[in-house]
Design a protein around this motif. Structure first.
Motif, short mmCIF file in Angstrom:
data_model
loop_
_atom_site.label_atom_id
_atom_site.label_comp_id
_atom_site.label_asym_id
_atom_site.label_seq_id
_atom_site.Cartn_x
_atom_site.Cartn_y
_atom_site.Cartn_z
N LEU A 1 -9.79 42.49 -6.83
CA LEU A 1 -10.18 42.83 -5.44
C LEU A 1 -10.59 41.86 -4.60
N GLY A 2 -9.73 40.79 -4.56
CA GLY A 2 -10.12 39.76 -3.56
C GLY A 2 -9.18 39.99 -2.20
N THR A 3 -9.68 39.57 -1.17
CA THR A 3 -8.90 39.57 0.14
C THR A 3 -7.77 38.57 0.12
N LYS A 4 -7.03 38.59 1.22
CA LYS A 4 -5.97 37.37 1.15
C LYS A 4 -6.43 35.91 1.35
N GLU A 5 -7.69 36.09 1.84
CA GLU A 5 -8.29 34.73 1.94
C GLU A 5 -9.29 34.27 0.73
N HIS A 6 -9.20 35.45 -0.36
CA HIS A 6 -9.93 35.09 -1.88
C HIS A 6 -11.28 35.19 -1.39
N ASN A 7 -11.75 36.00 -0.60
CA ASN A 7 -13.19 36.43 -0.38
C ASN A 7 -13.37 37.82 -1.06
N PRO A 8 -14.49 38.40 -1.45
CA PRO A 8 -14.69 39.58 -1.94
C PRO A 8 -14.45 40.72 -0.95
N THR A 9 -13.70 41.80 -1.42
CA THR A 9 -13.51 43.08 -0.52
C THR A 9 -14.79 43.75 -0.47
N LYS A 10 -14.98 44.57 0.39
CA LYS A 10 -16.34 45.49 0.32
C LYS A 10 -16.32 46.50 -0.81
N GLY A 11 -14.98 46.71 -1.39
CA GLY A 11 -15.12 47.57 -2.72
C GLY A 11 -15.79 47.03 -3.75
N ALA B 1 -5.90 26.89 -7.96
CA ALA B 1 -5.56 27.28 -9.18
C ALA B 1 -5.99 28.64 -9.48
N LEU B 2 -5.09 29.68 -9.28
CA LEU B 2 -5.45 31.02 -9.37
C LEU B 2 -4.85 31.67 -10.68
N GLY B 3 -5.73 32.39 -11.45
CA GLY B 3 -5.05 33.14 -12.52
C GLY B 3 -4.47 34.36 -12.11
N GLU B 4 -4.57 34.70 -10.83
CA GLU B 4 -4.16 35.85 -10.77
C GLU B 4 -4.15 36.09 -9.16
N PRO B 5 -3.01 36.79 -8.34
CA PRO B 5 -2.87 36.77 -6.99
C PRO B 5 -4.15 37.02 -6.28
N LYS B 6 -4.86 38.16 -6.67
CA LYS B 6 -5.98 38.55 -5.77
C LYS B 6 -7.22 38.07 -6.35
N ASN B 7 -7.30 36.95 -7.09
CA ASN B 7 -8.34 36.43 -7.62
C ASN B 7 -9.43 36.17 -6.32
N ALA C 1 4.49 47.17 -18.31
CA ALA C 1 3.36 47.90 -17.60
C ALA C 1 2.12 47.01 -17.79
N MET C 2 1.96 46.63 -19.19
CA MET C 2 0.77 45.95 -19.37
C MET C 2 -0.64 46.91 -19.26
N LEU C 3 -0.35 48.17 -19.59
CA LEU C 3 -1.52 49.20 -19.40
C LEU C 3 -2.77 48.72 -19.73
N ASP C 4 -2.97 48.01 -20.80
CA ASP C 4 -4.44 47.70 -20.95
C ASP C 4 -5.02 46.83 -19.79
N ILE C 5 -4.43 46.36 -18.79
CA ILE C 5 -4.95 45.67 -17.73
C ILE C 5 -4.66 46.61 -16.61
N THR C 6 -3.65 46.97 -16.27
CA THR C 6 -3.36 47.74 -15.00
C THR C 6 -3.77 49.26 -14.85
N TRP C 7 -4.00 49.89 -15.95
CA TRP C 7 -4.50 51.38 -16.05
C TRP C 7 -5.96 51.01 -15.89
N TYR C 8 -6.77 50.16 -16.34
CA TYR C 8 -8.11 50.17 -16.13
C TYR C 8 -8.23 49.42 -14.60
N GLU C 9 -7.28 48.75 -14.22
CA GLU C 9 -7.52 48.11 -12.82
C GLU C 9 -7.51 49.47 -11.85
N PHE C 10 -6.80 50.18 -12.14
CA PHE C 10 -6.63 51.44 -11.20
C PHE C 10 -8.11 52.11 -11.33
N GLN C 11 -8.69 52.33 -12.49
CA GLN C 11 -9.87 52.88 -12.48
C GLN C 11 -11.18 52.07 -11.53
N LEU C 12 -11.21 50.77 -11.64
CA LEU C 12 -12.03 49.87 -11.00
C LEU C 12 -11.70 50.05 -9.32
#
Length: 410
Positions: free
Chosen positions: A32-42, A69-75, A363-374
């Motif tokens: 839930l990071g922005t394109k500048e990698h700051n926290p979103t309001k969410g 050095a990002l582990g994921e795109p929206k860090n 699909a890596m459901l153990d990651i993506t399914w829970y990300e959708f819940q967050l």
């Protein structure tokens, strides 16, 4: 053993910090990071939801200390280029209801997907294995000056965390990220002061801790998430881990969260769990019992807890001081309040599958399914425990294309 400890019993760290109860949210990647990698309001919305749900202490999803050095795109990244205002709002929201919130500070090392960077860095130029080499490029070995620079980045991120109003920080030293890579003889085969003997391999994590401590002072809590073992041939062993624990305790670390495994051998999500472990719920409780005989630093055991009874039993055994919860909180954000109100309360997390093995793997459901819940909670929506696995697959594909299914970390 102490029979008067309950889930709502307060705990005082050695520096005087009081945590109102024993329920601890372990880090989960929110993306839930922005394109500048700051926290979103969410993120503020999400952590306020958890704070109001009764947690004593929340650890954020891993926040990177180096935006190259990002582990994921929206860090989210916390460094001198960050906008501190959204961090301040996040810290304030996560501190609601008397809760504490600590950022988990991290550098991925070589655990960077190849669609993010062509040449990651690591202690040694050794590629990931067990199928991960397809999604992660072979790293370049860090130079001495680069190692010192990364240590300073960790310290800066800790200083900025305190400035933003967070109530502590946690070093991510587990799950095969950079700190974990330095500790592992499998991944760290340097022949300088940063590699070789265990004393040299633990030099990096101790340097990170001391650099942080110098920036934040003695009254600001610093914790660490540490592997009990890597569970891989030639990797970081339980014996190694106990020596590192003793060194960190001697250095003054405030809280140690125990986990285990790497993404080459994912024990942190119950991979190859023994029947005795399943009965006791917690994945790493036996290790914690051994550690308790070595140090008096407060401990957190994370992974596997599903019932109030199992949690209370673990606390009263003396093996752990806090109960770490991850995925259950993505589905049941009010779980801490419910557990403290009813000692018979328990939950189950259903196995996630589309019914098609190749799709499940992709699909890596153990990651993506829970990300959708967050993401739902970040939008002020309730979690959806019956969310379809197929809808998760298609939403992920539509939202980010095939890159969404590249190998990722959590």
């Amino acid at each position: 053993m102490s029979n008067d400890i309950n889930l709502n019993t307060p705990f005082t760290l050695k520096n005087g910090t009081v945590i109102k109860n024993r329920l601890f949210k372990s880090a989960m990647s929110e993306q839930l990071g922005t394109k500048e990698h700051n926290p979103t309001k969410g993120l503020a919305t999400l952590y306020k939801t958890w704070a109001e749900g009764g947690l004593g202490l929340s650890i954020t999803g891993n926040i990177m200390v180096d935006r190259t050095a990002l582990g994921e795109p929206k860090n989210v990244v916390l460094d001198t280029q960050s906008d501190l205002e959204p961090f301040k709002k996040w810290a304030q929201a996560g501190s609601a209801n008397g809760s504490h919130i600590w950022p988990q500070l991290n550098h991925p090392g070589k655990q960077i997907p190849n669609f993010i960077t062509e040449e990651p860095v690591a202690p040694s130029a050794i590629a990931l294995e067990n199928g991960l080499e397809k999604g992660f490029n072979k790293p370049r070995a860090l130079t001495e000056s680069e190692i010192l620079d990364i240590i300073e980045k960790f310290a800066t991120a800790a200083e900025l965390s305190k400035k933003a109003g967070f109530t502590g920080v946690q070093i991510h030293g587990a799950h095969g990220y950079l700190v974990s890579q330095f500790l592992s003889p499998r991944h760290n085969q340097r022949n300088d002061q940063w590699g070789g003997s265990l004393e040299n391999r633990m030099r990096f994590v101790l340097a990170v801790y001391h650099a942080m401590r110098e920036k934040v002072g003695s009254d600001f809590p610093i914790g660490i998430k540490l592997n009990s073992a890597d569970f891989m041939r030639g990797g970081f062993t339980e014996e190694d881990s106990m020596e590192v624990v003793k060194a960190l305790a001697s250095a003054g670390i405030d809280l140690i969260e125990i986990s285990g495994g790497t993404y080459e051998s994912p024990s942190m999500v119950g991979h190859k769990m023994k029947p005795t472990t399943q009965k006791r719920e917690a994945y790493f409780l036996e290790y914690a019992e051994k550690v308790r005989n070595l140090i008096d630093t407060p401990l957190v055991v994370t992974g596997g807890f599903r019932s109030a009874d199992g949690m209370i039993t673990a606390l009263r055994s003396g093996a752990t001081d806090f109960i770490g919860l991850g995925r259950p909180l993505a589905v049941y954000p009010n779980l801490p309040n419910e557990l403290m109100a009813d000692e018979n309360h328990s939950i189950e997390l259903r196995p996630l599958t589309t019914g098609v093995k190749i799709v499940d793997k992709m699909a890596m459901l153990d990651i993506t399914w829970y990300e959708f819940q967050l993401a739902r909670m970040a939008q002020k929506k309730a979690p959806k425990p019956n969310m379809s696995e197929w809808s998760t697959f298609f939403k992920t594909l539509m939202g980010a294309g095939v890159y969404a299914f590249r190998k990722r970390r959590a």
